[in-house]
Design a protein around this motif. Structure first.
Motif, short mmCIF file in Angstrom:
data_model
loop_
_atom_site.label_atom_id
_atom_site.label_comp_id
_atom_site.label_asym_id
_atom_site.label_seq_id
_atom_site.Cartn_x
_atom_site.Cartn_y
_atom_site.Cartn_z
N TRP A 37 37.10 1.25 -25.93
CA TRP A 37 36.94 2.65 -26.30
C TRP A 37 35.52 2.95 -26.80
N SER A 38 34.95 2.00 -27.51
CA SER A 38 33.57 2.20 -27.99
C SER A 38 32.61 2.34 -26.83
N GLU A 39 32.74 1.45 -25.85
CA GLU A 39 31.87 1.52 -24.68
C GLU A 39 32.08 2.83 -23.92
N MET A 40 33.36 3.22 -23.75
CA MET A 40 33.65 4.44 -23.01
C MET A 40 33.11 5.67 -23.71
N LEU A 41 33.27 5.75 -25.04
CA LEU A 41 32.81 6.91 -25.79
C LEU A 41 31.29 7.01 -25.79
N ILE A 42 30.61 5.87 -25.93
CA ILE A 42 29.15 5.89 -25.88
C ILE A 42 28.68 6.33 -24.49
N ARG A 43 29.35 5.83 -23.46
CA ARG A 43 29.00 6.23 -22.10
C ARG A 43 29.24 7.73 -21.89
N TRP A 44 30.30 8.24 -22.47
CA TRP A 44 30.62 9.67 -22.38
C TRP A 44 29.53 10.50 -23.05
N VAL A 45 29.14 10.09 -24.25
CA VAL A 45 28.07 10.80 -24.96
C VAL A 45 26.77 10.74 -24.15
N HIS A 46 26.51 9.59 -23.55
CA HIS A 46 25.30 9.42 -22.74
C HIS A 46 25.29 10.40 -21.57
N VAL A 47 26.41 10.54 -20.91
CA VAL A 47 26.51 11.46 -19.77
C VAL A 47 26.38 12.90 -20.22
N ILE A 48 27.04 13.24 -21.34
CA ILE A 48 26.98 14.62 -21.85
C ILE A 48 25.54 14.98 -22.21
N ALA A 49 24.88 14.10 -22.97
CA ALA A 49 23.50 14.36 -23.38
C ALA A 49 22.59 14.42 -22.17
N GLY A 50 22.83 13.53 -21.20
CA GLY A 50 22.00 13.52 -19.99
C GLY A 50 22.14 14.80 -19.19
N ILE A 51 23.37 15.30 -19.08
CA ILE A 51 23.60 16.56 -18.36
C ILE A 51 22.84 17.70 -19.05
N ALA A 52 22.93 17.75 -20.38
CA ALA A 52 22.24 18.81 -21.13
C ALA A 52 20.73 18.71 -20.95
N TRP A 53 20.19 17.49 -21.00
CA TRP A 53 18.74 17.30 -20.86
C TRP A 53 18.27 17.64 -19.45
N ILE A 54 18.97 17.09 -18.46
CA ILE A 54 18.58 17.35 -17.08
C ILE A 54 18.70 18.83 -16.75
N GLY A 55 19.78 19.44 -17.23
CA GLY A 55 19.98 20.86 -16.97
C GLY A 55 18.85 21.72 -17.51
N SER A 56 18.47 21.47 -18.76
CA SER A 56 17.40 22.27 -19.35
C SER A 56 16.06 21.96 -18.68
#
Length: 405
Positions: free
Chosen positions: A8-27
């Motif tokens: 779960w720790s790995e999955m949640l960190i990966r989820w946060v990574h994808v969310i932050a990446g989407i926000a950064w790439i989008g902007s």
């Protein structure tokens, strides 16, 4: 329970990574597109550079850009930086959790270089820091005044690093190292150049001084670099899950091709955003280079022929293949892994009996027969002839020869 917490720790960190990446790439994509679409207007203030009218979500927006800043600072100013920082922090957390935590498996290949886990981690971290330092030095050097020459030098530098890392780390480790290093360069552009420059402009305005336009020029250059590097970085992060991409003898050339492919695709969209004729040739270039990358992936696979005299056919071949997989793979892929520091089987994959092995024949083919992805770093030695045997076994399974024997 510890297994669940770790997964779960790995999955949640990966989820946060994808969310932050989407926000950064989008902007990032949005503001580059906005900047390129700006047009002059008669009603603009003297210090304004251009404007763009846009419609979205049922409303109209009038976007005005100031090269330095308006004469009077607005009461509220939005800073775009936390998306980048969040992407890097979560990405490094994943790197530490997945790669640094079990460096003996995912970063070290004793056939390439005999180093310890701590040495592998130290080399990785030093490479990330030095990679940024060299890139930043190139940008600040006289070469940085010519965008084309800087791009060529930067490309050569990244390709040289990609090749160099294949001489240090395992195939998976080298590929992921490049992704983290390029991503760090992009985030450092925000942290070390763009935001400090903007902060100095704001401070100068508040003090009643005239801001130095060099900060805006330098920030725009680094922002454009990030824009062109985004697609290659995304490819590397996805490619780390596909052994035919990273576990090939030509992975560093494939990465070089991906850098070009990503750049020409961004060139197409950036040119369109400028309102200029679309450079459709970029898609032809991207397609040709993609086909070349596929060919190199195939050409770089383990090269050996199947020795029928040693492994037989039918039931005999099947027995050899199953025995090989269980003997070499179950040290990690077991209910209770025997590898030091491993609490559970990677990805939950078990290879302890014939039924489990047969169920994963295709995965075994791609991971161990058509690439050097497994075993990681070839820690549990598998010869190329044995990989060829696994390929022949999979072909026989698909042809129905094993069931008939």
């Amino acid at each position: 329970m510890i297994d669940y917490l770790w997964i779960w720790s790995e999955m949640l960190i990966r989820w946060v990574h994808v969310i932050a990446g989407i926000a950064w790439i989008g902007s990032s994509f949005y503001f580059i597109a906005l900047d390129l679409s700006l047009k002059p207007g008669k009603q603009l203030p003297d210090e304004a550079h251009g404007q763009a009218w846009q419609v979205h979500g049922g409303g109209f927006y009038n976007m005005v850009k100031y090269l330095v800043a308006p004469k009077r600072m607005p009461d509220e100013l939005t800073w775009f930086k936390w998306e980048a920082y969040g992407t890097w922090i979560s990405g490094m957390a994943l790197m530490a959790l997945v790669y640094y935590g079990v460096a003996s498996l995912y970063m070290i290949d004793l056939e390439i270089l005999d180093i310890t886990e701590w040495q592998a981690v130290a080399i990785s971290l030093a490479g990330i820091i030095l990679g940024w330092a060299v890139y930043d030095g190139l940008c600040r050097s006289p070469l940085g005044r010519d965008d084309t020459m800087l791009a060529v030098a930067g490309f050569a530098f990244l390709v040289l690093l990609a090749y160099g890392y294949t001489q240090i780390f395992s195939a998976r480790g080298a590929f992921m190292q490049m992704g983290v290093m390029i991503g760090t360069m992009m985030v450092a552009n925000v942290l070390m150049v763009i935001i400090p420059g903007q902060s100095k402009v704001v401070a100068a305005l508040k003090a009643g001084d005239t801001p130095d336009p060099a900060y805006g020029i330098r920030g725009k250059q680094r922002s454009l670099h990030n824009n062109y590097l985004t697609l290659p970085v995304i490819f590397v992060m996805l490619g780390g899950h596909y052994p035919m991409v990273f576990a090939t003898a030509y992975s560093w050339i494939i990465l070089a091709l991906v850098l070009v492919i990503g750049c020409v695709i961004r060139h197409y969209y950036n040119t369109k955003h400028k309102g200029l004729p679309a450079p459709n040739w970029t898609w032809f270039v991207a397609a040709v280079l993609t086909v070349l990358a596929m060919f190199l992936s195939y050409a770089g696979a383990p090269q050996a022929s199947y020795d029928e005299a040693s492994y037989g056919r039918g039931a005999e071949l099947h027995a050899h293949a199953v025995e090989l997989v269980i003997e070499r793979c179950s040290i990690c892929h077991a209910e209770v892994p025997q590898w030091d520091g491993m609490a559970f089987a990677p990805k939950g994959i078990l290879l302890e009996n014939e039924t489990q092995v047969i169920a994963l024949v295709d995965e075994i083919f791609w991971q161990s027969a058509q690439s050097h992805a497994m075993p990681p770093g070839n820690v549990i030695w598998v010869e190329d002839e044995e990989r060829a045997m696994l390929a022949a076994w999979r072909a026989a399974m698909r042809a129905g020869e094993i069931e008939d024997s």
